[in-house]
Design a protein around this motif. Structure first.
Motif, PDB file in Angstrom:
ATOM      1  N   TYR A  99       6.209  11.145   7.105  1.00  0.00           N
ATOM      2  CA  TYR A  99       6.937   9.876   7.055  1.00  0.00           C
ATOM      3  C   TYR A  99       6.597   9.075   8.304  1.00  0.00           C
ATOM      4  N   ASP A 100       6.563   7.753   8.187  1.00  0.00           N
ATOM      5  CA  ASP A 100       6.252   6.922   9.346  1.00  0.00           C
ATOM      6  C   ASP A 100       7.524   6.622  10.151  1.00  0.00           C
ATOM      7  N   THR A 101       7.406   5.729  11.146  1.00  0.00           N
ATOM      8  CA  THR A 101       8.535   5.438  12.037  1.00  0.00           C
ATOM      9  C   THR A 101       9.688   4.752  11.310  1.00  0.00           C
ATOM     10  N   ALA A 102       9.454   4.211  10.118  1.00  0.00           N
ATOM     11  CA  ALA A 102      10.519   3.609   9.314  1.00  0.00           C
ATOM     12  C   ALA A 102      11.015   4.590   8.249  1.00  0.00           C
ATOM     13  N   ALA A 103      10.633   5.879   8.381  1.00  0.00           N
ATOM     14  CA  ALA A 103      11.023   6.955   7.458  1.00  0.00           C
ATOM     15  C   ALA A 103      10.543   6.694   6.031  1.00  0.00           C
ATOM     16  N   ARG A 104       9.357   6.049   5.933  1.00  0.00           N
ATOM     17  CA  ARG A 104       8.740   5.803   4.627  1.00  0.00           C
ATOM     18  C   ARG A 104       7.692   6.872   4.371  1.00  0.00           C
ATOM     19  N   ILE A 105       7.602   7.350   3.134  1.00  0.00           N
ATOM     20  CA  ILE A 105       6.633   8.387   2.802  1.00  0.00           C
ATOM     21  C   ILE A 105       5.222   7.806   2.898  1.00  0.00           C
ATOM     22  N   ARG A 106       4.360   8.528   3.610  1.00  0.00           N
ATOM     23  CA  ARG A 106       2.987   8.057   3.775  1.00  0.00           C
ATOM     24  C   ARG A 106       1.975   9.063   3.257  1.00  0.00           C
ATOM     25  N   LYS A 107       2.338  10.368   3.276  1.00  0.00           N
ATOM     26  CA  LYS A 107       1.382  11.397   2.862  1.00  0.00           C
ATOM     27  C   LYS A 107       2.176  12.628   2.440  1.00  0.00           C
ATOM     28  N   GLY A 108       1.691  13.325   1.425  1.00  0.00           N
ATOM     29  CA  GLY A 108       2.350  14.545   0.987  1.00  0.00           C
ATOM     30  C   GLY A 108       3.029  14.364  -0.361  1.00  0.00           C
ATOM     31  N   PRO A 109       3.726  15.402  -0.826  1.00  0.00           N
ATOM     32  CA  PRO A 109       4.269  15.384  -2.178  1.00  0.00           C
ATOM     33  C   PRO A 109       5.580  14.613  -2.378  1.00  0.00           C
ATOM     34  N   ALA A 110       6.252  14.216  -1.320  1.00  0.00           N
ATOM     35  CA  ALA A 110       7.537  13.511  -1.495  1.00  0.00           C
ATOM     36  C   ALA A 110       7.317  12.220  -2.273  1.00  0.00           C
ATOM     37  N   PRO A 111       8.141  11.967  -3.302  1.00  0.00           N
ATOM     38  CA  PRO A 111       7.925  10.786  -4.138  1.00  0.00           C
ATOM     39  C   PRO A 111       8.474   9.488  -3.546  1.00  0.00           C
ATOM     40  N   THR A 112       9.522   9.579  -2.716  1.00  0.00           N
ATOM     41  CA  THR A 112      10.154   8.361  -2.197  1.00  0.00           C
ATOM     42  C   THR A 112      10.435   8.503  -0.701  1.00  0.00           C
TER      43      THR A 112
ATOM     44  N   SER B 196       0.820  -1.215   0.000  1.00  0.00           N
ATOM     45  CA  SER B 196       0.000   0.000   0.000  1.00  0.00           C
ATOM     46  C   SER B 196       0.858   1.273   0.000  1.00  0.00           C
ATOM     47  N   LEU B 197       2.158   1.148   0.127  1.00  0.00           N
ATOM     48  CA  LEU B 197       3.048   2.306   0.204  1.00  0.00           C
ATOM     49  C   LEU B 197       3.414   2.833  -1.181  1.00  0.00           C
ATOM     50  N   ARG B 198       3.639   4.126  -1.265  1.00  0.00           N
ATOM     51  CA  ARG B 198       4.061   4.766  -2.511  1.00  0.00           C
ATOM     52  C   ARG B 198       5.435   4.255  -2.937  1.00  0.00           C
ATOM     53  N   ASP B 199       6.333   4.103  -1.981  1.00  0.00           N
ATOM     54  CA  ASP B 199       7.678   3.573  -2.222  1.00  0.00           C
ATOM     55  C   ASP B 199       7.809   2.342  -1.325  1.00  0.00           C
ATOM     56  N   PRO B 200       7.382   1.167  -1.821  1.00  0.00           N
ATOM     57  CA  PRO B 200       7.274  -0.011  -0.958  1.00  0.00           C
ATOM     58  C   PRO B 200       8.626  -0.546  -0.465  1.00  0.00           C
ATOM     59  N   GLN B 201       8.818  -0.461   0.839  1.00  0.00           N
ATOM     60  CA  GLN B 201       9.983  -1.035   1.505  1.00  0.00           C
ATOM     61  C   GLN B 201       9.567  -1.429   2.912  1.00  0.00           C
TER      62      GLN B 201
ATOM     63  N   GLY C 255       4.548  14.420  12.554  1.00  0.00           N
ATOM     64  CA  GLY C 255       3.574  14.097  11.519  1.00  0.00           C
ATOM     65  C   GLY C 255       2.527  13.113  11.981  1.00  0.00           C
ATOM     66  N   GLU C 256       1.640  12.751  11.072  1.00  0.00           N
ATOM     67  CA  GLU C 256       0.507  11.873  11.402  1.00  0.00           C
ATOM     68  C   GLU C 256       0.919  10.431  11.661  1.00  0.00           C
ATOM     69  N   TYR C 257       2.126  10.032  11.250  1.00  0.00           N
ATOM     70  CA  TYR C 257       2.520   8.624  11.358  1.00  0.00           C
ATOM     71  C   TYR C 257       3.657   8.411  12.353  1.00  0.00           C
ATOM     72  N   GLY C 258       4.005   9.437  13.126  1.00  0.00           N
ATOM     73  CA  GLY C 258       4.960   9.294  14.217  1.00  0.00           C
ATOM     74  C   GLY C 258       6.422   9.224  13.818  1.00  0.00           C
ATOM     75  N   GLY C 259       6.740   9.537  12.575  1.00  0.00           N
ATOM     76  CA  GLY C 259       8.132   9.472  12.137  1.00  0.00           C
ATOM     77  C   GLY C 259       8.739  10.848  11.979  1.00  0.00           C
ATOM     78  N   TYR C 260       8.605  11.397  10.774  1.00  0.00           N
ATOM     79  CA  TYR C 260       9.143  12.720  10.463  1.00  0.00           C
ATOM     80  C   TYR C 260       8.089  13.516   9.699  1.00  0.00           C
ATOM     81  N   PHE C 261       8.174  14.837   9.830  1.00  0.00           N
ATOM     82  CA  PHE C 261       7.260  15.730   9.137  1.00  0.00           C
ATOM     83  C   PHE C 261       8.079  16.824   8.466  1.00  0.00           C
TER      84      PHE C 261
END
Length: 188
Positions: free
Chosen positions: A157-170, A101-106, A143-149
């Protein structure tokens, strides 16, 4: 008609002339080759990175004082690097996310080292336009996912620094790193 002796003398002179011509050709080509190397070497050498850049090729970070749930910001190659010690709860939350379900699946395992899943090391540069996200210091918006905003354009970004929302592509980039001991990590 030429005598045998005259023929031998003419042949010796021709051979001698041929050997002299070959020597001159070989010497000229060798001299040109040395000249070409003498000109090319400084040109190629000037493309090497300067000593100050080579000094930044890697950096060592002492991670002994980073408690679970905390993060630090350091610098590598003039860019910020986030080193986060994930809590067991943050690891569980990161592993619960459906990677497809992630934009940049990792997965978190792909972004950390085996046996050191609690240590997440990423470049602190948003992949949208290069701003530095918040979420390292205590009290900063994570941010909304507890990682970085990223406050510039709202990437979450979530706690694994994966993009979850917003314009960042990866996802935030994971640099090359290795643990040189239980308390020291070498980045680069």
């Amino acid at each position: 008609m030429a005598t045998l002796e005259e023929t031998n003398v003419a042949q010796v002179e021709a051979d001698h002339s041929l050997r002299r011509r070959d020597f001159i050709n070989i010497a000229a080509v060798s001299f040109a080759g040395v000249g070409a190397v003498a000109v090319a070497l400084p040109l190629v050498n000037q493309m090497n990175p300067p000593a100050d850049v080579l000094a930044l090729a890697s950096t060592e970070v002492d991670i002994s004082k980073i408690a679970p749930g905390q993060a630090i910001k350091t610098v590598w190659r003039k860019q910020p690097v986030f080193v986060r010690n994930l809590t067991p709860q943050e690891i569980v939350e990161a592993n619960k996310v459906d990677v497809s379900s992630l934009r940049d699946p990792q997965s978190l395992a792909e972004r950390t080292k085996p046996g050191k899943e609690n240590w997440l090391i990423t470049l602190g540069v948003c992949t949208h336009l290069g701003c530095v996200p918040l979420g390292v210091a205590a009290g900063e918006n994570r941010g909304e996912y507890g990682g970085y905003f990223c406050p510039c354009h709202g990437s979450h970004y979530d706690t694994a620094a994966r993009i979850r929302k917003g314009p960042a592509p990866t996802n935030l980039v994971v640099p090359e790193y290795e643990f040189t001991s239980d308390t020291v990590v070498t980045i680069g």
